[in-house]
Design an enzyme around this catalytic site. Structure first.
Site, PDB file in Angstrom:
ATOM      1  N   LYS A  39       5.864  25.964  -0.210  1.00  0.00           N
ATOM      2  CA  LYS A  39       5.462  27.363  -0.419  1.00  0.00           C
ATOM      3  C   LYS A  39       6.633  28.302  -0.108  1.00  0.00           C
ATOM      4  CE  LYS A  39       3.581  27.487   4.280  1.00  0.00           C
ATOM      5  NZ  LYS A  39       2.367  27.261   5.089  1.00  0.00           N
ATOM      6  N   ARG A 135      -8.235  31.240  10.931  1.00  0.00           N
ATOM      7  CA  ARG A 135      -7.487  31.910   9.870  1.00  0.00           C
ATOM      8  C   ARG A 135      -8.248  31.703   8.563  1.00  0.00           C
ATOM      9  NH1 ARG A 135      -1.212  30.373   8.812  1.00  0.00           N
ATOM     10  NH2 ARG A 135      -2.165  28.532   7.864  1.00  0.00           N
ATOM     11  N   TYR A 264      25.220  53.739   9.497  1.00  0.00           N
ATOM     12  CA  TYR A 264      24.218  54.803   9.452  1.00  0.00           C
ATOM     13  C   TYR A 264      23.792  55.221  10.846  1.00  0.00           C
ATOM     14  CZ  TYR A 264      23.368  54.086   4.421  1.00  0.00           C
ATOM     15  OH  TYR A 264      23.480  54.003   3.061  1.00  0.00           O
ATOM     16  N   MET A 313      21.013  48.305   3.842  1.00  0.00           N
ATOM     17  CA  MET A 313      20.253  47.557   2.835  1.00  0.00           C
ATOM     18  C   MET A 313      21.063  46.400   2.254  1.00  0.00           C
ATOM     19  SD  MET A 313      18.499  48.847  -0.722  1.00  0.00           S
ATOM     20  CE  MET A 313      17.572  50.142   0.080  1.00  0.00           C
TER      21      MET A 313
END
Ligand SMILES: *Cc1c(COP(=O)(O)O)cnc(C)c1O
Length: 368
Positions: A39, A135, A264, A313
């Protein structure tokens, strides 16, 4: 000789995968079936390539989380059975069209699948029971409601009954795990007495295989993280080999004078003269903002270089003040040293998260 890395690259080492499969199989009986969990892009690597490779070795089943992941494997040519662990009813028509096998985990999805499979004959389904993780899964009390629908139903056939352990890596929670295993036995005994055939039973994930194979391997085991090289325990570090290595390059080097800021929001202020390197890898690539500002490091020519300031990013900056390096040089994020698990730990997370976060825009390179 390996060719030089010239861009951010996720190397995928197939011999390591083969090693991990052999090690996991050495922990179970030869007759126990093996389900490879692929997965989330095979834990962030490349589900198609890995599944095709594993299919040629000895695995019996694949598992994915969602229907689309199974469809991608079928389109790539995977022919072995594929269990979809968490299908949603809206995808049942496609799931059937691609011969994927659903996990049915409550009455709602069960009923929806009975409708979707009306034209099928003995369509393989997998019943998932909740034994403590809370779950997904039917509860033991649901068996009486299921009973009528399971007996004399020609549209579906129960290929397996399974459950999932909540703390199989944590030996201080052994009593909890043993309770889950006991509940599973009770549930499956009741179910087997109702059916006139025998579905496969399975409960162990990777840590379950490592810690409970003697008492709970049943007919099949499911492994994800172990295949990719992690045993969730330092005891097994030598036995597993990391399958993926994330590497990048230095795009630019800056000489910084005291009091200048880096990145930043002035994420880092230089106290002394320093040298930084900008790396083409950012939070959009899976290195989240929980790294940086003192957490996490990249390795340049064998030396640890802290990630400084805020991760951007598409880029991040590291401190290379004490490393002889130049633009174009290779940088290691994780692989053999540090491993993904060790890298993840520097920001308080786990191998599963860092691996599956590696974004699809990073080039994959298969190493044979
Ligand atoms: C993801 C998953 C696995 C694989 O677990 P690992 O710890 O990676 O081996 C097995 N079973 C279920 C139900 C899962 O969701």
């Amino acid at each position: 000789m390996m060719t030089k890395i010239q861009e951010t690259t996720l190397e995928i080492n197939l011999p390591a995968l083969q090693n991990n499969l052999s090690f996991l199989k050495s922990k179970i009986k030869p007759s126990t079936k093996f389900m490879a969990v692929v997965k989330a892009y095979a834990y962030g690597s490349d589900a198609e390539q890995l599944a095709l490779f594993l299919e040629k070795l000895q695995v019996d089943y694949f598992a994915v989380a969602y229907t689309d992941e199974g469809i991608a494997l079928r389109k790539a040519g995977v022919t072995k059975p594929i269990l979809v662990l968490h299908p949603l009813p809206i995808h049942f028509p496609e799931l059937i069209a691609y011969k994927l096998e659903p996990s049915l985990y409550n009455k709602y999805v069960f009923d929806a699948f009975l409708i979707a499979s009306e034209k099928e004959k003995e369509y393989p389904v997998h019943l998932k029971f909740n034994t403590g993780l809370n779950r997904l899964g039917f509860s033991a009390e649901d068996i009486s409601t299921l009973e009528n629908h399971l007996i004399n139903n020609e549209n579906i056939k129960v290929a397996s009954v399974f459950s999932h352990l909540g703390a199989s890596e944590d030996l201080t929670e052994k009593a909890f795990t043993l309770q889950q295993i006991t509940s599973f036995k009770e549930i499956t005994n009741r179910l087997l007495s109702l059916l006139n055939y025998k579905p496969l039973l399975h409960i162990l994930n990777t840590s379950g295989i490592l810690n409970y194979a003697d008492i709970a391997q049943f007919d099949m085991v499911r492994s994800g993280i172990g295949l990719y090289g992690f045993g969730n325990d330092a005891r097994f570090k030598e036995d597993f080999k990391p399958v993926v290595a994330l590497k990048s390059v230095i795009s630019q080097i800056h000489s910084i004078t005291p009091n200048q800021s880096i990145g930043y929001n002035k994420g880092h202020i230089a106290k002394t003269t320093m040298k930084t390197a900008t790396i083409p890898l950012g939070h959009a690539d899976g290195i989240g903002r929980h790294y940086g500002k003192g957490k996490g490091f990249l390795t340049v020519h064998g030396k640890k270089c802290p990630i400084i300031g805020n991760v951007c990013m598409d880029m991040l900056m590291i401190d290379v003040t004490n490393v002889a390096c130049k633009e174009g040089d290779e940088v290691v994020v994780f692989g053999e040293n540090p491993t993904a698990s060790e890298f993840a730990a520097t920001a308080g997370t786990i191998s599963y998260e860092i691996l599956t976060a590696i974004s699809q825009r990073i080039r994959r390179k298969i190493v044979y």
